[in-house]
Design a protein around this motif. Sequence first.
Motif, mmCIF file in Angstrom:
data_model
loop_
_atom_site.group_PDB
_atom_site.id
_atom_site.type_symbol
_atom_site.label_atom_id
_atom_site.label_comp_id
_atom_site.label_asym_id
_atom_site.label_seq_id
_atom_site.Cartn_x
_atom_site.Cartn_y
_atom_site.Cartn_z
ATOM 1 N N UNK A 1 3.497 -7.528 16.083
ATOM 2 C CA UNK A 1 3.613 -6.413 17.023
ATOM 3 C C UNK A 1 5.074 -6.127 17.373
ATOM 4 N N UNK A 2 5.902 -7.197 17.352
ATOM 5 C CA UNK A 2 7.322 -6.962 17.589
ATOM 6 C C UNK A 2 7.941 -6.244 16.395
ATOM 7 N N UNK B 1 6.485 -4.203 14.506
ATOM 8 C CA UNK B 1 6.079 -2.809 14.612
ATOM 9 C C UNK B 1 7.150 -2.003 15.341
ATOM 10 N N UNK B 2 7.730 -2.632 16.370
ATOM 11 C CA UNK B 2 8.768 -1.993 17.160
ATOM 12 C C UNK B 2 9.981 -1.655 16.302
ATOM 13 N N UNK C 1 9.118 0.932 13.763
ATOM 14 C CA UNK C 1 8.971 2.199 14.475
ATOM 15 C C UNK C 1 10.320 2.809 14.817
ATOM 16 N N UNK D 1 11.452 -8.434 24.949
ATOM 17 C CA UNK D 1 11.898 -8.932 23.653
ATOM 18 C C UNK D 1 13.304 -9.495 23.848
#
Lengths: 209, 122, 287
Positions: A5-6, A8-9, A12, A72
């Motif tokens: 999920x990190x 993804x950041x 993105x 983060x």
Amino acid sequence: MAAVKYFQLVIGLYWKTLMPLFLLNILLFFVLHYLNTSPYVLSLLVNLLMFYSVAEKQEKFKAQRFVLSLPISRSFYVLLYYVFIVLYITLLGLAMWGGYELLHIFSPDRFTIQEIGSHVFVYALFIIMLASILIPLLFRFKPETIEARIVVSLTLFIFIILSGSNRNFLVDYFLQDQGNLVGLSTVCIASFVVSFIISKQIMEKKVVL
Amino acid sequence: MHILLSNTSKEPLFQQIKEQIKQQIYQEELKEGEALPSIRLLAKQLQVSVITTKRAYEDLEKEGFLVSSVGKGTFVAGQQPHILKERQIQELENDLEQIVEKAQQIGLTKQAFIERIDLFFD
Amino acid sequence: MDVIEVRNVSEKLDQFWIKDLNFSIPKGYVTGFIGQNGSGKTTTIQMIMDVIRPKQGEIKVFGSSNTNSEIKQRIGFVYDELYMYDNFTISHMYKFIAPLYESWDDTLFERYRSAFELPMKQKLKTFSKGMKMKTSLLFALAHDPELLIMDEPTAGLDPVFRRELMDLLQELMLDSERTIFFLTHITNDLDRLADYIVFIDNGQIKLQKSMTEIEEEFHLIKGTREQLTAIGRDAFLGVRETKQGFTGLFQGDSTTLASNNHEMIVEKPSLEDMMYLMKGKKGSWQL
């Protein structure tokens, strides 16, 4: 799983910015190759511009300020950025491989399968080297400062001298024998790791993001 | 319970809340044992800060008008009628003191002052 | 209990010095952080958020060092600008921001998004300043944070939405576990919302008190110049004088000031009055 999920950041954040240049990069590479001109200088130039423009955009919108206010850590963010670069280079390599295969179908006499693999491999190593030098500098200096510009120009100059003087001079040199190639791979991967450690330190010690 | 606040009054907001709750206890609009809204809810209803209603409730508790128990809320305390009366008189005396001071400032004699009070009484 | 503790923080930055900053933000209340533009407010918020990492001093959030990124799970932040690429959309931001928060609530996100009337698929560069602020608010609120840190959230908002935002914040404060740290130079926003005030001027904390203490302790005194001479300027925290008379900020029991026969006017100072009068002398222009 948590890392996904990190990641993804980071994807993105950067993918949208990198995509057009990524495509340009591949296109340029093949056009030049087809015209029988050494593609390396120009292609590396595009890559360099790409890293640079991402940093510039990030600075313009102070995106790091926002992103690092999310849950983060600074070090983890740097790690993800390097993982992202590896992913990017892998994708670039695969795209080129595919492209070469196509060229091979159209003009089998000009490219052998063996040549394809090694060319792509050496080229990927070059980009890793470029990224290793550039990323810490872009973390350290704001892209619009004179220091950053001097450093970028110098890096560019060295790469032009090395790879541009003679058509495929460097690639041919590294492909001449196994030993040279292994040496180059080791140096590139080691630089990438060192580069990551330095970038991490820079980010941890940075007062103002 | 109903409270109306004035932003232009020089009296602090928590003081205004306190006074109005007291008045309603005096006039038995708020009866013994009646539950009051929580400090946070009252703050929201009156559009004032939490600390303002908190201070008002705390002061009223200290003065014996309210009781609160953890987890249950705040309630109107039982008031003994003669003590209530005493308090009301004391407050009236405080107000009187101020008015007399003012009368002295503008140079009114005691006689003239009392005459004016008479006027209002009838 | 204090949610934020700032201890002995000093840092020299391009524009100015932050000098030995000390203050704390209590849990369950709204603290307003006031000061002029350029007084160090934004820098302080950035230090709390670990965007600026001061070399000296210590900042604790929820009892642990603010460099620990885990604490940010519980913080919603609104900066004075939306720091995001302008060709992104809300939908795009949602994709990578939502997964980062353990407490992310899609229902809440959707509720605020429709209340704020924000489009999902429109590029941020087409947004007005108010819409950008609402976008920041949307992402700050959608994970139901215990601590809300906001830098000038009402800047660029129209008066009606400003009032609505105040209502919303007040509703959030029904939860006694919630804390809001709110930075503004529009002090009117704080009059009804703030429980505590921290006033910063020129990189230093000038005042830190609850609103009820401020209401009780501070008085705005207006009188003639003769009265000012009789009382002495030193009795006031700050004085502004005109040909007609003076206005002074007084701390303490104002009845002790009663001078001669002429009555002076005693008023409740607004936060703006206080900021204006407590400001160092060097700022007053000589025209």
